[in-house]
Design a protein around this motif. Structure first.
Motif, PDB file in Angstrom:
ATOM      1  N   UNK A  51       0.827  -1.207   0.000  1.00 49.59           N
ATOM      2  CA  UNK A  51       0.000   0.000   0.000  1.00 49.59           C
ATOM      3  C   UNK A  51       0.865   1.261   0.000  1.00 49.59           C
ATOM      4  N   UNK A  52       1.875   1.285   0.854  1.00 56.87           N
ATOM      5  CA  UNK A  52       2.706   2.482   0.977  1.00 56.87           C
ATOM      6  C   UNK A  52       3.426   2.810  -0.325  1.00 56.87           C
ATOM      7  N   UNK A  53       3.755   1.799  -1.114  1.00 53.09           N
ATOM      8  CA  UNK A  53       4.430   2.032  -2.396  1.00 53.09           C
ATOM      9  C   UNK A  53       3.526   2.714  -3.419  1.00 53.09           C
ATOM     10  N   UNK A  54       2.211   2.692  -3.190  1.00 49.17           N
ATOM     11  CA  UNK A  54       1.270   3.271  -4.152  1.00 49.17           C
ATOM     12  C   UNK A  54       0.652   4.583  -3.683  1.00 49.17           C
ATOM     13  N   UNK A  55       0.806   4.927  -2.424  1.00 55.90           N
ATOM     14  CA  UNK A  55       0.156   6.125  -1.887  1.00 55.90           C
ATOM     15  C   UNK A  55       0.792   7.396  -2.459  1.00 55.90           C
ATOM     16  N   UNK A  56      -0.065   8.304  -2.960  1.00 53.24           N
ATOM     17  CA  UNK A  56       0.383   9.555  -3.561  1.00 53.24           C
ATOM     18  C   UNK A  56       0.271  10.740  -2.600  1.00 53.24           C
ATOM     19  N   UNK A  57      -0.682  10.683  -1.691  1.00 52.22           N
ATOM     20  CA  UNK A  57      -0.896  11.775  -0.741  1.00 52.22           C
ATOM     21  C   UNK A  57       0.303  11.876   0.194  1.00 52.22           C
ATOM     22  N   UNK A  58       0.673  13.096   0.562  1.00 56.17           N
ATOM     23  CA  UNK A  58       1.847  13.297   1.415  1.00 56.17           C
ATOM     24  C   UNK A  58       1.748  14.675   2.061  1.00 56.17           C
ATOM     25  N   UNK A  59       2.721  15.001   2.897  1.00 57.17           N
ATOM     26  CA  UNK A  59       2.753  16.334   3.491  1.00 57.17           C
ATOM     27  C   UNK A  59       2.835  17.391   2.390  1.00 57.17           C
ATOM     28  N   UNK A  60       2.157  18.512   2.604  1.00 58.31           N
ATOM     29  CA  UNK A  60       2.206  19.593   1.630  1.00 58.31           C
ATOM     30  C   UNK A  60       0.883  20.319   1.526  1.00 58.31           C
ATOM     31  N   UNK A  61       0.811  21.238   0.563  1.00 56.12           N
ATOM     32  CA  UNK A  61      -0.399  22.023   0.315  1.00 56.12           C
ATOM     33  C   UNK A  61      -1.034  21.570  -0.993  1.00 56.12           C
ATOM     34  N   UNK A  62      -2.365  21.555  -1.001  1.00 56.34           N
ATOM     35  CA  UNK A  62      -3.108  21.034  -2.148  1.00 56.34           C
ATOM     36  C   UNK A  62      -4.255  21.965  -2.515  1.00 56.34           C
ATOM     37  N   UNK A  63      -4.620  21.925  -3.784  1.00 56.95           N
ATOM     38  CA  UNK A  63      -5.838  22.573  -4.260  1.00 56.95           C
ATOM     39  C   UNK A  63      -6.711  21.507  -4.902  1.00 56.95           C
ATOM     40  N   UNK A  64      -7.939  21.419  -4.441  1.00 61.27           N
ATOM     41  CA  UNK A  64      -8.883  20.453  -4.986  1.00 61.27           C
ATOM     42  C   UNK A  64      -9.989  21.229  -5.692  1.00 61.27           C
ATOM     43  N   UNK A  65     -10.086  21.047  -6.994  1.00 61.04           N
ATOM     44  CA  UNK A  65     -11.080  21.772  -7.783  1.00 61.04           C
ATOM     45  C   UNK A  65     -12.154  20.813  -8.284  1.00 61.04           C
ATOM     46  N   UNK A  66     -13.400  21.228  -8.132  1.00 60.74           N
ATOM     47  CA  UNK A  66     -14.546  20.425  -8.570  1.00 60.74           C
ATOM     48  C   UNK A  66     -15.300  21.200  -9.642  1.00 60.74           C
ATOM     49  N   UNK A  67     -15.593  20.542 -10.748  1.00 54.94           N
ATOM     50  CA  UNK A  67     -16.343  21.145 -11.848  1.00 54.94           C
ATOM     51  C   UNK A  67     -17.648  20.380 -12.043  1.00 54.94           C
ATOM     52  N   UNK A  68     -18.755  21.105 -12.054  1.00 53.40           N
ATOM     53  CA  UNK A  68     -20.067  20.509 -12.300  1.00 53.40           C
ATOM     54  C   UNK A  68     -20.574  20.987 -13.654  1.00 53.40           C
ATOM     55  N   UNK A  69     -21.008  20.064 -14.491  1.00 55.98           N
ATOM     56  CA  UNK A  69     -21.641  20.410 -15.755  1.00 55.98           C
ATOM     57  C   UNK A  69     -23.146  20.227 -15.597  1.00 55.98           C
ATOM     58  N   UNK A  70     -23.903  21.210 -16.075  1.00 56.01           N
ATOM     59  CA  UNK A  70     -25.351  21.169 -15.878  1.00 56.01           C
ATOM     60  C   UNK A  70     -26.069  21.849 -17.037  1.00 56.01           C
ATOM     61  N   UNK A  71     -27.364  21.619 -17.101  1.00 54.70           N
ATOM     62  CA  UNK A  71     -28.238  22.278 -18.071  1.00 54.70           C
ATOM     63  C   UNK A  71     -29.610  22.441 -17.438  1.00 54.70           C
ATOM     64  N   UNK A  72     -30.495  23.135 -18.135  1.00 55.50           N
ATOM     65  CA  UNK A  72     -31.867  23.255 -17.653  1.00 55.50           C
ATOM     66  C   UNK A  72     -32.584  21.915 -17.793  1.00 55.50           C
ATOM     67  N   UNK A  73     -33.568  21.703 -16.945  1.00 61.33           N
ATOM     68  CA  UNK A  73     -34.375  20.487 -17.044  1.00 61.33           C
ATOM     69  C   UNK A  73     -35.228  20.525 -18.307  1.00 61.33           C
ATOM     70  N   UNK A  74     -35.734  21.713 -18.632  1.00 62.73           N
ATOM     71  CA  UNK A  74     -36.556  21.883 -19.829  1.00 62.73           C
ATOM     72  C   UNK A  74     -36.399  23.309 -20.327  1.00 62.73           C
ATOM     73  N   UNK A  75     -36.984  23.591 -21.459  1.00 61.47           N
ATOM     74  CA  UNK A  75     -36.938  24.939 -22.000  1.00 61.47           C
ATOM     75  C   UNK A  75     -35.716  25.184 -22.867  1.00 61.47           C
ATOM     76  N   UNK A  76     -35.489  26.465 -23.152  1.00 63.13           N
ATOM     77  CA  UNK A  76     -34.417  26.858 -24.061  1.00 63.13           C
ATOM     78  C   UNK A  76     -33.047  26.407 -23.551  1.00 63.13           C
TER      79      UNK A  76
END
Length: 267
Positions: free
Chosen positions: A170-195
Motif C-alpha cells: 500500500x505504501x508504495x502506491x500512496x500519492x498523498x503526502x505532506x504539503x499544500x493542495x488545491x482540490x477543484x470540482x467542476x459541475x456540468x449542468x443544463x436546464x431540465x426543460x426549455x431553451x
C-alpha cells in the motif's frame, strides 16, 4: 395587446436559463478504502432562476509548492450527509452517477466520494489479494486456537508477515503526502426543460488543503492496523475493520461566484 404581452412574457420566461452556484465546505477528509486513496468532499449547491440538471462532475487534486503534482480524481459515489445519531454525520450514497436534479429555492448538500485515479487499479488488486490472504490466515487462526502453543505462535508470525507485506504494498502506491493542495470540482449542468435544456454550462468550486506532520508515518501505522483488523474481522465478526483516515486542514474555499477573487479563510 394584452395577449401579446402575455405571450412575450411567457417567451422571455422560457428563455431564462438556470444558474448554479456551488461551494465546497470545510468537511473534507481522506480515507484509504478498497478503491484506493479516497477523498470525501462536501458541497453546498444551489440553482437559481430554474431547476438545474447536473450531468457530469469532474475533479482533480493538485499538490502546490516545489513538488507540484496533478492528480485527477474519479467519482465513485455520489450522495448526501445522513444523520444516523453519531456525533459526526455519516453519508448516504444513493448513486455511482453524478446525475442529479436540483430544485430552486433550496440549497442542497451533496457529498462526493472521489478516488485518486493513479494506482487505483493496483490498489483495488491489493485489496482483493489481501482479502484472499486474510481468509486463509483466518482459517489457520481458528484451527490454531485449538492447537498447541507452537501452532498459535506460527499463525501469529504469519499474520505479522502478512501485515508487513501488505503495508509495504500500500505504501508504495500512496500519492498523498505532506504539503499544500488545491482540490477543484467542476459541475456540468443544463436546464431540465426549455431553451436552456440544449446548452451545457459549467460551475466550479475549489478547496485548499494543508497536510502537516509526518503523514506517511501515520499512514504506515494505520495501514498495518487495517491489515490486522481485516484478518481479525474474519475470526471474530463483532470486530470492525479500521480503514486509515486523515482530516487535512482546510485553509480556504473558493466558491463558484468568482473562482479568482472570492475566497473565505478558515481559522
Amino acid at each position: 395587446m394584452l395577449g401579446f404581452l402575455k405571450l412575450r412574457e411567457a417567451w422571455l420566461a422560457h428563455r431564462v436559463k438556470s444558474r448554479l452556484s456551488a461551494s465546497a465546505t470545510a468537511d473534507c477528509f481522506y480515507r484509504l478504502t478498497d478503491s484506493g486513496e479516497t477523498l470525501f468532499v462536501n458541497l453546498v449547491v444551489s440553482p437559481h432562476e430554474r431547476p438545474a440538471f447536473v450531468t457530469e462532475i469532474r475533479a482533480h487534486l493538485c499538490r502546490t509548492g516545489v513538488t507540484k503534482k496533478d492528480m485527477p480524481l474519479d467519482l465513485v459515489r455520489y450522495g448526501e450527509p445522513a444523520d444516523r445519531g453519531n456525533p459526526i454525520n455519516d453519508h448516504y450514497f444513493f448513486s455511482a452517477s453524478p446525475i442529479d436534479i436540483l430544485q430552486t429555492g433550496t440549497a442542497a448538500r451533496r457529498v462526493l466520494m472521489m478516488v485518486i485515479s493513479e494506482y487505483r487499479t493496483e490498489m483495488e488488486q491489493i485489496a482483493r489479494e489481501l482479502q484472499a490472504r486474510a481468509f486463509a490466515l483466518a482459517g489457520e487462526a481458528r484451527v490454531a486456537m485449538n492447537g498447541d502453543e507452537q501452532a498459535r505462535k506460527d499463525v501469529v508470525e504469519k499474520i505479522e508477515a502478512c501485515a508487513t507485506e501488505y503495508t509495504s504494498k500500500y505504501m508504495n502506491k500512496i500519492q498523498f503526502d505532506d504539503g499544500d493542495y488545491e482540490l477543484e470540482v467542476l459541475l456540468k449542468f443544463r436546464d431540465v426543460e426549455g431553451h436552456g435544456a440544449r446548452e451545457l454550462r459549467e460551475c466550479k468550486t475549489k478547496v485548499c488543503l494543508s497536510v502537516k506532520g509526518d503523514f506517511r508515518a501515520l499512514m504506515q501505522q494505520q495501514i498495518r492496523r487495517l491489515v490486522e483488523s481485516v484478518i481479525a474481522r474474519l475470526v471474530n465478526k463483532d470486530l470492525d475493520v479500521e480503514y486509515p483516515m486523515f482530516a487535512p486542514l482546510v485553509t480556504r474555499t473558493v466558491d463558484s461566484s468568482d473562482m479568482e477573487r472570492h475566497s473565505r479563510p478558515y481559522g
